[in-house]
Design an enzyme around this catalytic site. Structure first.
Site, short mmCIF file in Angstrom:
data_model
loop_
_atom_site.label_atom_id
_atom_site.label_comp_id
_atom_site.label_asym_id
_atom_site.label_seq_id
_atom_site.Cartn_x
_atom_site.Cartn_y
_atom_site.Cartn_z
N ARG A 29 -25.88 -10.60 34.98
CA ARG A 29 -26.46 -9.26 35.12
C ARG A 29 -27.95 -9.37 35.42
NH1 ARG A 29 -25.92 -4.03 36.66
NH2 ARG A 29 -26.89 -2.56 35.19
N THR A 85 0.82 -1.21 0.00
CA THR A 85 0.00 0.00 0.00
C THR A 85 0.86 1.27 0.00
OG1 THR A 85 -1.74 -1.16 1.18
CG2 THR A 85 -1.81 1.24 1.25
N GLN A 120 -36.26 -11.42 26.05
CA GLN A 120 -36.21 -11.81 24.64
C GLN A 120 -35.27 -10.92 23.84
OE1 GLN A 120 -39.58 -11.23 21.67
NE2 GLN A 120 -39.82 -13.41 22.14
N GLU A 132 -6.48 -6.07 3.61
CA GLU A 132 -6.40 -7.08 2.54
C GLU A 132 -7.60 -7.04 1.60
OE1 GLU A 132 -4.85 -10.93 3.72
OE2 GLU A 132 -4.13 -10.03 5.58
#
Length: 380
Positions: free
Chosen positions: A265, A125, A276, A361
């Site tokens: 938690r 690069t 949910q 990449e």
């Protein structure tokens, strides 16, 4: 997907995971954020055996294996990203020598790379040439028994710590004005200067180089003059899927941490895992990770079998796995709530580390172009 791997591959997988948890994790805690590769990390990786699949047995490796490269990166990336970067650069800077090096070059460099005695890097690069490799401006001009290189390279990973590298430069001819060639260069050669170190959002040894009349012996030319573009693309084809493996490892760590946190938690009188909204996030992470795993190892198996479709599969794996991992880690922070954005939290670190993988990449957009080109070129 792992049911398709050999017993030897599965044993290597177990070795990588044991190394990551027992050796690398304590070292990561000790070293913390780093912008180079300290001797402790160099020694740790050299003794780990993880460089083996990057190199042929004849030159100190354990035999080239895309599957095992992916297994190694998946195991360590979620534990300590600087170690993963070093492993990746050893592959990116070593594979061109495996592919195009003559016997003298292979004997001189590969055993030391395989043993971790030297670190290497991949210099492609430039300031004006990122995705567009044809825009490379750094040039090499023949001068007697040497080539003289002038120009700049940017975003070179492990560039400060590397002892050597493979550099891709323009060697124009009347017939091929954009022809590229590859050279092995070594630190200490007059004219190779680390111009400045670049500070990224995540811990990373990354620099910009200046080449000022760098004289490289002609015997350091890799392959023929003008063969550099093909060599660079072949190298990226091997290592690109392993970027997906690294992303997979990060995503898996994020999910594991999220499950642990959601179980302990308590809000509104119950574990948040029972809500949910949280449990669905965990389910979505699992689906993303399972799909990424299948794509990464399918690409790796194809590569090891010399399947012509390996290049297409590599881009598909890299694109999906890095994007999926980013989604997983973003959701992991959401599960952790305020604790997820605290500096030093595992998921906060992963959030900074996963973002560059969608660029390295070949960006996500470049992967889409590669995939589309493969599809368009397929026979009807």
């Amino acid at each position: 997907m792992h049911s398709l791997l050999s017993q030897e591959d599965l044993a290597f997988k177990a070795h990588c995971e044991a190394f990551a948890s027992q050796t690398l994790a304590p070292l990561a805690k000790k070293l913390g954020d780093i912008n180079d590769v300290p001797q402790e990390l160099r020694t740790c990786l050299a003794e780990s055996g993880l460089y083996g699949p990057l190199f042929p047995e004849a030159y100190g490796g354990t035999g080239l294996s895309a599957v095992r490269i992916c297994l190694a990166r998946e195991a360590i990336a979620g534990v300590y990203a600087p170690a993963d970067t070093t492993l990746a650069m050893q592959g990116l800077g070593g594979y061109p020598i495996v592919l195009a090096g003559n016997e003298d070059q292979k004997k001189k460099y590969l055993p030391k790379l395989a043993a971790g005695q030297r670190l290497t890097t991949f210099c492609l690069t430039e300031p004006e040439a990122g995705s567009d490799v044809s825009a490379i401006q750094t040039r090499a001009v023949a001068d007697g028994d040497h080539f003289v290189i002038n120009g700049r390279k940017r975003f070179i990973s492990n560039g400060f710590s590397a002892d050597m590298g493979v550099v891709f430069v323009k060697t124009p001819t009347a017939e091929k004005p954009n022809a590229l060639s590859a050279f092995i260069i070594e630190k200490g050669m007059p004219g190779w200067n680390v111009d400045w170190r670049i500070e990224l959002m995540a811990s990373h040894d990354i620099v910009e180089f200046e080449f000022n009349n760098l004289r490289v012996p002609k015997e350091n030319l890799l392959g023929p003059v003008g063969g550099g573009f093909k060599l660079a693309m072949q190298t990226l084809d091997l290592m690109r899927m392993s970027v997906g493996a690294a992303a997979l490892g990060m995503a898996r760590t994020a999910m594991e941490r999220s499950i642990q946190y959601a179980r302990k938690r308590v809000q509104f009188g119950q574990q948040i895992s029972k809500f949910q909204g949280v449990s669905f996030k965990l389910a979505e992470m699992a689906v993303d990770i399972e799909a990424a795993q299948c794509l990464v190892y399918l690409a790796a198996i194809k590569k090891d079998r010399s399947d012509p479709a390996a290049s297409l599969s590599s881009s598909i794996a890299k694109l999906h796995a890095t994007e999926a991992a980013f989604r997983c880690i973003d959701q992991a922070i959401q599960v952790h709530g305020g604790m997820g954005v605290v500096k030093g939290a595992v998921v906060e670190r992963l959030y900074r580390e996963i973002r560059p993988l969608r660029v390295y990449e070949g960006t996500t957009e470049i992967q889409k172009l590669i995939i589309a080109n493969h599809l368009i070129k397929q026979p009807k």
